[in-house]
Design an enzyme around this catalytic site. Structure first.
Site, PDB file in Angstrom:
ATOM      1  N   LEU A 240       5.507  -3.475 -10.947  1.00  0.00           N
ATOM      2  CA  LEU A 240       6.427  -2.799 -11.604  1.00  0.00           C
ATOM      3  C   LEU A 240       8.324  -3.306 -11.875  1.00  0.00           C
ATOM      4  O   LEU A 240       8.666  -3.160 -12.623  1.00  0.00           O
ATOM      5  CB  LEU A 240       6.107  -1.429 -12.395  1.00  0.00           C
ATOM      6  CG  LEU A 240       4.561  -1.377 -12.287  1.00  0.00           C
ATOM      7  CD1 LEU A 240       4.956   0.481 -13.027  1.00  0.00           C
ATOM      8  CD2 LEU A 240       4.237  -2.189 -13.634  1.00  0.00           C
ATOM      9  N   ARG A 241       8.204  -3.511 -10.493  1.00  0.00           N
ATOM     10  CA  ARG A 241       9.794  -3.475 -10.136  1.00  0.00           C
ATOM     11  C   ARG A 241      10.393  -4.705 -11.128  1.00  0.00           C
ATOM     12  O   ARG A 241      11.243  -4.854 -11.266  1.00  0.00           O
ATOM     13  CB  ARG A 241      10.280  -4.381  -8.720  1.00  0.00           C
ATOM     14  CG  ARG A 241      10.021  -2.942  -7.700  1.00  0.00           C
ATOM     15  CD  ARG A 241      10.683  -3.241  -6.113  1.00  0.00           C
ATOM     16  NE  ARG A 241      10.729  -2.171  -5.145  1.00  0.00           N
ATOM     17  CZ  ARG A 241       9.776  -2.387  -4.710  1.00  0.00           C
ATOM     18  NH1 ARG A 241       8.955  -3.227  -4.081  1.00  0.00           N
ATOM     19  NH2 ARG A 241       9.828  -1.173  -3.423  1.00  0.00           N
ATOM     20  N   ALA A 242       9.902  -5.443 -11.170  1.00  0.00           N
ATOM     21  CA  ALA A 242       9.837  -6.579 -11.378  1.00  0.00           C
ATOM     22  C   ALA A 242      10.520  -6.542 -13.592  1.00  0.00           C
ATOM     23  O   ALA A 242      11.593  -6.715 -13.970  1.00  0.00           O
ATOM     24  CB  ALA A 242       8.981  -7.918 -12.542  1.00  0.00           C
ATOM     25  N   THR A 245      13.735  -3.989 -13.857  1.00  0.00           N
ATOM     26  CA  THR A 245      14.430  -4.187 -13.659  1.00  0.00           C
ATOM     27  C   THR A 245      14.887  -5.626 -14.716  1.00  0.00           C
ATOM     28  O   THR A 245      16.063  -5.609 -14.706  1.00  0.00           O
ATOM     29  CB  THR A 245      14.417  -5.365 -11.928  1.00  0.00           C
ATOM     30  OG1 THR A 245      14.069  -4.882 -10.706  1.00  0.00           O
ATOM     31  CG2 THR A 245      15.782  -5.737 -11.891  1.00  0.00           C
TER      32      THR A 245
END
Length: 595
Positions: A240-242, A245
């Site tokens: 889920l970092r994308a 961010t």
């Protein structure tokens, strides 16, 4: 006559004066406005202005601290360590701030971050996002604010970052020197003006960027979150970092340019910075998503909102007051102001050593032991030993009180493929197996920070085709069509492969020699000479594997004899398919299984 100097002698080249590199400037400014976005990774060849861009950001943040972390820095130097003077004179453990404290409120720059030890990269990324440095070891427990913009740069030819670390960088930009003549001329002209003490560019105002704007996460509505997740799924981004961010970067762009809530077009504008480095699954995939592929993904996932918002092509300009969200109420600890954090106490149990690790004078500190003559004395553990034994720290120190640090550093492997390309049967198959195996092993090398080399031998001599490298790009450039045929200088091939493996072997790296041969050698004493070299390899302790590719109904078993003389594992392969050979080598080096 030299022109008068009007700039301070320690001035850094301004970010706005750098010609081009608009994507890199935008990424740096977004990360400065919202540190939760994470660090910025600048990928590019040498001399492409990566360091100049990082220094320029510090100028734009109001001459904020600019701290450059050297590759040889120890963990103590980075996170902070024991104040030696206070420990020796008063028996107290005091915290001496490190580079993370010095960078608070500014920019922490790591050139060639792909060559920095993984555990240090982990620390930098954790602190960059959390804004706090927490140190709990050597009998001390301390935390302090450390909000900075982390900027890493790398030359892809020197190897890639491990995918786990690459994904944690919030933004990534490819940086290249200008190729058009007018741009190069203007870049040189600006630099020469700056060197003479003149402004590189005329002062500008009203460029539309507010570096002190507050980023409001509550302004990110559900529609934008859904669009961000659709886009992340469209490029197959893991985790889920994308998604997070994308939302944070879009909100920072909207706040810095318009002071309003983010729109879908903001998302489109920041998507290349957030997603370009997040789709790589193996080293054979492109290091960055091709622009046309990313554009197609954006068109397909954001089509429902294609007409919403503004163009998103904001002009990012003048500097702000500093990186957003900093703990301004907490003073930045200076290197000359130690902080009392506690008294001596018993340390925790030592950490277990990681698999495939070696005790060296570098690496992460894991425990301590009684010091021996010639050891560097570990001050913190030594003082603790004294505190347990005696009431006064000023009592005489005995040899039994001296403690030495035990460190461990994961050992990398340098796999040297040594391949027979002579005119014996199956030479073309061995050539294909050599090329495919080197590239196949780089898949594991990408994950394990290992290097791969290739030595071939045929005719009159052996040749180092690929020096030890972790870069797929380098290997691909050097793996072309192989010439085959001629005699078999097996001894020369073993000597050359042994030399490459021995050069690569050190405290933090283990050379592994893999010989792909049927064991035949040309010349009256060809076999005897090869066996003599094999015995030298065995005496050196270099790990070795002989992949026996002898075929035919009648087999001489020469490769097995070679393996016995070399003290090497012997594996016969009937199929020279690159995948099969790669599997054999992987099983030897990583017996527990590494994909």
């Amino acid at each position: 006559m030299a022109e008068p100097t009007s700039l301070p002698p320690d001035a850094a080249f301004p970010l706005d004066a750098v010609v081009g590199h608009e994507e890199a400037k935008l990424a740096l400014r977004l990360a400065a406005l919202d540190p939760l976005i994470g660090g910025v990774l600048l990928r590019g060849e040498k001399g492409s202005a990566k360091t100049t861009l990082a220094r320029g950001l510090a100028v734009e943040l109001g001459q904020a601290p600019f701290v450059e972390l050297p590759l040889g820095a120890t963990e103590d130097r980075v996170v902070g360590t024991l104040d030696t003077r206070a420990a020796l004179t008063g028996g107290e453990i005091r915290f001496q701030p490190g580079l993370l404290a010095a960078a608070h409120g500014g920019v922490l720059y790591v050139d060639e971050i792909n060559l920095l030890a993984d555990h240090l990269v982990d620390i930098l990324l954790d602190v960059a996002v959390s804004g706090r440095n927490v140190v709990e070891r050597d009998g001390l427990s301390h935390r302090h604010p450390a909000r900075f913009v982390l900027v890493g740069s790398m030359n892809p030819e020197e190897g890639e970052l491990r995918p786990q670390l690459l994904d944690r960088f919030g933004l990534c930009v490819g940086v290249a020197a200008p190729t058009l003549l007018p741009e190069r001329v203007e870049a040189v002209r600006r630099r020469l003006r700056f060197d003479r003490g003149q402004p590189a560019v005329a002062a500008r105002s009203g460029t539309g960027w507010d570096g002190s704007a507050a980023v409001d996460s509550s302004a990110i509505d559900d529609t934008l979150v859904e669009a961000a997740s659709r886009l992340a799924l469209a490029v197959a981004a893991e985790g889920l970092r994308a998604d997070l961010t994308l939302c944070r970067a879009a909100a920072a762009l909207a706040a810095g340019t318009r002071g309003s809530a983010p729109e879908v077009e903001d998302l489109r504008r920041v998507a290349p910075l957030v997603l370009a480095h997040r789709s790589r699954r193996s080293p054979f995939d492109p290091p960055m998503i091709p622009p046309e592929a990313l554009e197609q993904a954006m068109d397909e996932s954001l089509h429902a909102d294609a007409d919403a918002g503004s163009s998103g092509k904001a002009d990012i300009g003048e500097r702000g007051s500093g990186p957003g969200g900093r703990d301004d109420d907490a003073s930045r600890p200076g290197a000359d102001r130690p902080i009392v954090v506690g008294s001596l106490r018993r340390p925790p149990a030592p950490s277990p050593h990681a698999r495939r690790s070696a005790s060296t004078d570098r690496g992460r500190q894991v425990s301590d032991r009684v010091a021996e003559p010639g050891d560097a004395v570990a001050l913190g553990p030594t003082l603790r030993a004294l505190a347990w034994r005696q009431s006064s720290i000023s009592d005489a120190i005995g040899e039994a009180d001296l403690r030495a640090v035990v460190r461990h550093q994961p050992r990398k492997q340098a796999i040297v493929m040594c391949v027979d390309l002579s005119g014996s049967m199956g030479a073309s198959e061995r050539a294909a197996a050599a090329s495919g195996t080197v590239l196949g092993l780089l898949t594991s090398a990408y994950e394990q920070r290992c290097a791969v080399a290739l030595v071939t031998f045929r005719g009159a001599h052996a040749e180092v085709v690929v020096e030890p490298t972790t870069s797929v790009e380098v290997a691909r450039n050097r793996l072309g069509e192989f010439a085959t045929g001629g005699t078999t200088p097996l001894a020369d091939g073993l000597v050359k492969g042994f030399e490459v493996a021995r050069r690569a072997t050190g405290d933090d790296c283990q050379g592994v020699l893999v010989v792909l041969t049927d064991g035949r050698a040309t010349g009256e004493r060809g076999t005897d000479e090869a066996l003599e070299v094999a015995r030298r390899i065995a005496a050196s302790g270099i790990d070795a594997l002989v992949v026996d590719c002898e075929t035919g109904p009648t087999r001489l078993g020469l490769a097995r004899s070679l393996a016995e003389a070399m003290g090497a594992q012997h594996v016969h392969v009937s199929d020279l398919d690159p995948n099969s050979v790669t599997t054999v080598v992987r099983n030897h080096i990583w017996p527990s299984g590494v994909s």
